[in-house]
Scaffold this motif. Structure first.
Motif, PDB file in Angstrom:
ATOM      1  N   LYS A  86       0.812  -1.219   0.000  1.00 32.16           N
ATOM      2  CA  LYS A  86       0.000   0.000   0.000  1.00 32.16           C
ATOM      3  C   LYS A  86       0.843   1.265   0.000  1.00 32.16           C
ATOM      4  O   LYS A  86       0.425   2.281  -0.528  1.00 32.16           O
ATOM      5  CB  LYS A  86      -0.904   0.040   1.234  1.00 32.16           C
ATOM      6  N   HIS A  87       2.006   1.223   0.646  1.00 36.85           N
ATOM      7  CA  HIS A  87       2.845   2.414   0.809  1.00 36.85           C
ATOM      8  C   HIS A  87       4.259   2.125   0.319  1.00 36.85           C
ATOM      9  O   HIS A  87       4.870   1.138   0.739  1.00 36.85           O
ATOM     10  CB  HIS A  87       2.914   2.833   2.275  1.00 36.85           C
ATOM     11  N   VAL A  88       4.758   3.005  -0.534  1.00 43.89           N
ATOM     12  CA  VAL A  88       6.128   2.882  -1.034  1.00 43.89           C
ATOM     13  C   VAL A  88       6.792   4.242  -0.931  1.00 43.89           C
ATOM     14  O   VAL A  88       6.229   5.252  -1.363  1.00 43.89           O
ATOM     15  CB  VAL A  88       6.162   2.387  -2.499  1.00 43.89           C
ATOM     16  N   ARG A  89       7.970   4.245  -0.340  1.00 47.96           N
ATOM     17  CA  ARG A  89       8.760   5.475  -0.242  1.00 47.96           C
ATOM     18  C   ARG A  89      10.146   5.184  -0.809  1.00 47.96           C
ATOM     19  O   ARG A  89      10.873   4.340  -0.281  1.00 47.96           O
ATOM     20  CB  ARG A  89       8.874   5.932   1.210  1.00 47.96           C
ATOM     21  N   LEU A  90      10.464   5.865  -1.895  1.00 49.32           N
ATOM     22  CA  LEU A  90      11.749   5.670  -2.553  1.00 49.32           C
ATOM     23  C   LEU A  90      12.506   6.979  -2.568  1.00 49.32           C
ATOM     24  O   LEU A  90      11.984   8.003  -3.020  1.00 49.32           O
ATOM     25  CB  LEU A  90      11.538   5.160  -3.982  1.00 49.32           C
TER      26      LEU A  90
END
Length: 121
Positions: A86-90
């Motif tokens: 649900k959540h991706v931080r790149l």
């Protein structure tokens, strides 16, 4: 955290894991497959590419993933197969066209943060 530590962690019901400056080998990264309760994985200054990232492919419980550059486009393609993601931080080197393309059609994503210089803008 080395390969032995990851193997020991895999025996626990770990739901969230932040790895900083860890260097799991391809053999050690197999532990991610055994972490069947893992919902949050954050990698900071951790290289997880090629075969190592493949151990996250189709992970059954992973909902949140972040990386600051140690995962390539192929690695993100593996992470993108996690159906509950649900959540991706790149950040830094992980925020690139290949990563965005890997995530483009994911049906469950709610939040994607791409920050090539670790700043929001």
């Amino acid at each position: 955290v080395n390969d032995d530590a990851l193997a020991r962690l895999a025996k626990l019901p770990v739901e969230g894991l932040l790895l900083e400056h860890a260097r799991p080998s391809d053999a050690g990264a197999v532990a991610f497959q055994s972490m069947t309760k893992l919902r949050v994985l954050a990698l900071s200054h951790v290289t997880l590419g090629g075969p190592a990232a493949a151990f996250l492919k189709d992970h059954p419980t992973l909902e949140s993933f972040s990386s600051d550059g140690g995962i390539g486009a192929d690695g993100m393609a593996d992470v993108a197969t996690c159906k509950k993601l649900k959540h991706v931080r790149l950040m830094h080197g992980a925020a690139h066209d290949g990563s965005a393309a890997a995530l483009a059609n994911h049906p469950a994503l709610e939040v994607v943060s791409l920050s090539p210089s670790n700043t929001y803008g």
